[in-house]
Design a protein around this motif. Structure first.
Motif, PDB file in Angstrom:
ATOM      1  N   ALA A 182      42.032  30.215  46.997  1.00 18.40           N
ATOM      2  CA  ALA A 182      42.136  30.917  45.714  1.00 18.40           C
ATOM      3  C   ALA A 182      40.965  30.601  44.798  1.00 18.40           C
ATOM      4  CB  ALA A 182      43.459  30.549  45.026  1.00 18.40           C
ATOM      5  N   PHE A 183      40.318  29.468  45.035  1.00 15.24           N
ATOM      6  CA  PHE A 183      39.197  29.081  44.178  1.00 15.24           C
ATOM      7  C   PHE A 183      37.933  29.901  44.449  1.00 15.24           C
ATOM      8  CE2 PHE A 183      41.727  25.710  42.676  1.00 15.24           C
ATOM      9  CZ  PHE A 183      41.088  25.155  41.563  1.00 15.24           C
ATOM     10  N   ARG A 184      38.015  30.821  45.385  1.00 21.32           N
ATOM     11  CA  ARG A 184      36.879  31.720  45.617  1.00 21.32           C
ATOM     12  C   ARG A 184      36.552  32.503  44.350  1.00 21.32           C
ATOM     13  NH1 ARG A 184      36.111  36.979  47.182  1.00 21.32           N
ATOM     14  NH2 ARG A 184      38.356  37.363  47.249  1.00 21.32           N
ATOM     15  N   ARG A 185      37.577  32.780  43.513  1.00 20.72           N
ATOM     16  CA  ARG A 185      37.355  33.511  42.267  1.00 20.72           C
ATOM     17  C   ARG A 185      37.410  32.593  41.040  1.00 20.72           C
ATOM     18  NH1 ARG A 185      37.704  39.077  42.261  1.00 20.72           N
ATOM     19  NH2 ARG A 185      36.948  38.739  40.139  1.00 20.72           N
ATOM     20  N   TRP A 186      37.319  31.296  41.272  1.00 18.04           N
ATOM     21  CA  TRP A 186      37.311  30.363  40.146  1.00 18.04           C
ATOM     22  C   TRP A 186      36.022  30.562  39.351  1.00 18.04           C
ATOM     23  CZ3 TRP A 186      41.292  27.880  38.324  1.00 18.04           C
ATOM     24  CH2 TRP A 186      41.138  26.799  37.461  1.00 18.04           C
ATOM     25  N   VAL A 187      36.135  30.515  38.057  1.00 19.66           N
ATOM     26  CA  VAL A 187      34.972  30.815  37.209  1.00 19.66           C
ATOM     27  C   VAL A 187      34.002  29.637  37.195  1.00 19.66           C
ATOM     28  CG1 VAL A 187      34.187  31.379  34.891  1.00 19.66           C
ATOM     29  CG2 VAL A 187      36.289  32.420  35.792  1.00 19.66           C
ATOM     30  N   TRP A 188      32.797  29.881  37.680  1.00 17.11           N
ATOM     31  CA  TRP A 188      31.730  28.881  37.689  1.00 17.11           C
ATOM     32  C   TRP A 188      30.405  29.644  37.614  1.00 17.11           C
ATOM     33  CZ3 TRP A 188      32.769  23.773  37.305  1.00 17.11           C
ATOM     34  CH2 TRP A 188      31.685  22.886  37.410  1.00 17.11           C
ATOM     35  N   GLU A 189      29.994  29.953  36.390  1.00 21.22           N
ATOM     36  CA  GLU A 189      28.909  30.906  36.162  1.00 21.22           C
ATOM     37  C   GLU A 189      27.609  30.206  35.776  1.00 21.22           C
ATOM     38  OE1 GLU A 189      31.805  34.451  34.382  1.00 21.22           O
ATOM     39  OE2 GLU A 189      30.606  33.190  33.029  1.00 21.22           O
TER      40      GLU A 189
END
Length: 416
Positions: free
Chosen positions: A253-260
């Protein structure tokens, strides 16, 4: 709701899966049954890729079908077989389904081979596909009556692949496994049905009958689909094993975790949702579980023990479960975490606790920020050996949280 539950004979879905997998490993890789199974259940290819028999012949419809399956499995590495496939299909389309003085030809109700030929015709397209469709239409509607339901479904699927709308009689009720397996491989020609009914069909079929290898592959692919493409938790009556399964699957699920590194829109600024401490992990679990458990309690106190006033992280009274969150940093040992868990359990589950009917089990969720994955197994075994510990979930820091030195400095300031 499908889950890894017991069926009427007491088997678990994973037990059925293991038994079926052992069976499919016994078949020779140069048979059409194995070629079909390797196409229908791709996981079997990790054991052995299908191969053609020695000296395959273009006038042997079964060999032509095997070539079709091989091209469907890997068209790039088997591209040299395409001319042979076209030649074989053209020869096959000219054959009569009835032999004078003998009766039906061998291919008349050979469901696996006919389905393979249909896949091959779809692959080649053009006039060859039209010829094969016309050829099958001339006899398939009359050949399905005496076949087992799963073979009837294969025959129907063959016509569907050829985009032929001829309707044939199929006993769908007793072909659930094959139809779900075909659906999972993109052959969407059957009406959807209850996943629980398919689960029971898979288990009961494996118990009561040996079954054809092709049907074995269908059962394996059905199990694969049920366990990987359907929800893992029952919304109405979640269980502790289901909760463990959900929390164990957090990493994908962390594939879409926000890390920009840069802002996604003109009106926003770059965001990095860093998980820096135990409180952050608690918030993550609260976010996941609160919609499923209206009775969820967080940061709640249990009865005092002398001067100690123990506080649990998350409570789910409906399943009598406490979830205790731990955060492992670089420099902190697993031994220390185990000591903390043992201490927590001793305080939470006292023999005469006034909460013993409300909470009687504890699930440990450890966020390993140090990524010491080689120690996870030993830690789980140790924690599960403690009293009242029902299970342990260990999650290594996802790769998306790729900290630079500035982030690491900020993390240390947030230690708890």
């Amino acid at each position: 709701m499908v889950s890894l539950k017991s069926n009427p004979a007491g088997l678990l879905l994973q037990d059925v899966f293991a038994a079926l997998s052992a069976k499919i490993r016994q078949i020779s890789a140069d048979t059409i049954e194995y070629a079909f199974s390797a196409w229908l259940y791709p996981a079997s290819r990790s054991q052995q890729m299908p191969v053609l028999p020695l000296n395959p012949a273009v006038n042997n419809y079964s060999h032509v079908a095997q070539i079709a399956f091989l091209l469907e499995i890997d068209s790039e590495h088997n591209s040299d077989l395409l001319p042979t496939l076209i030649d074989g299909l053209q020869r096959t389309a000219s054959r009569s389904p009835m032999i004078v003085g003998v009766g039906p030809a061998a291919f008349y109700n050979d469901a696996i081979a006919l389905f393979g030929l249909a896949l091959g015709a779809r692959h080649t397209g053009g006039q060859t596909k039209k010829d094969i469709a016309k050829w099958m239409r001339s006899f398939v509607p009359n050949s399905v009556g005496t076949l087992p339901p799963w073979k009837q479904s294969l025959m129907a699927a063959a016509l569907f692949v050829l985009e032929d709308d001829t309707v044939i009689a199929v006993d769908h009720v007793h072909a659930l496994e094959m139809e779900l397996a075909l659906y999972s491989r993109g052959i969407d020609c059957f009406s959807p049905t209850s996943s629980d009914r398919i689960y029971q069909a898979v288990c009961n079929g494996a118990i009561r009958e040996g079954g054809d290898i092709a049907l074995t592959a269908a059962r394996l692919q059905s199990i694969n689909y049920l366990t990987n493409h359907l929800p893992t938790i029952s919304i109405n009556m979640p269980t502790i094993p289901q909760i463990v399964q959900v929390l164990s699957n957090l990493t994908p699920a962390f594939r879409r975790w926000v890390w920009e590194d840069s802002a996604k829109t003109k009106t926003s600024v770059p965001q990095k949702w860093d998980v820096q401490n135990e409180y952050h992990v608690q918030s993550l679990l609260y976010f996941i579980l609160a919609p499923l458990f209206p009775d969820l309690e967080d940061e709640f106190y249990l009865e005092t023990t002398g001067q100690l006033n123990p506080r649990a992280d998350i409570g789910l009274p409906s399943v009598n479960l406490i979830i205790e969150v731990k955060y492992l940093r670089q420099g902190k040992s697993f031994q220390k975490i185990l000591e903390e868990i043992a201490s927590d359990a001793a305080l939470y589950f006292k023999k005469e606790s006034v909460y013993k009917d409300k909470y009687n089990q504890m699930l440990v969720f450890l966020w390993d920020d140090s990524n010491r994955t080689h120690e996870h197994g030993k830690f789980k075994i140790g924690a599960c050996s403690l009293n009242n510990i029902s299970d342990v979930v260990v999650m290594a820091r996802p790769g998306v949280i790729n900290r630079n030195p500035a982030n690491l400095k900020a993390t240390k300031k947030g230690m708890i």
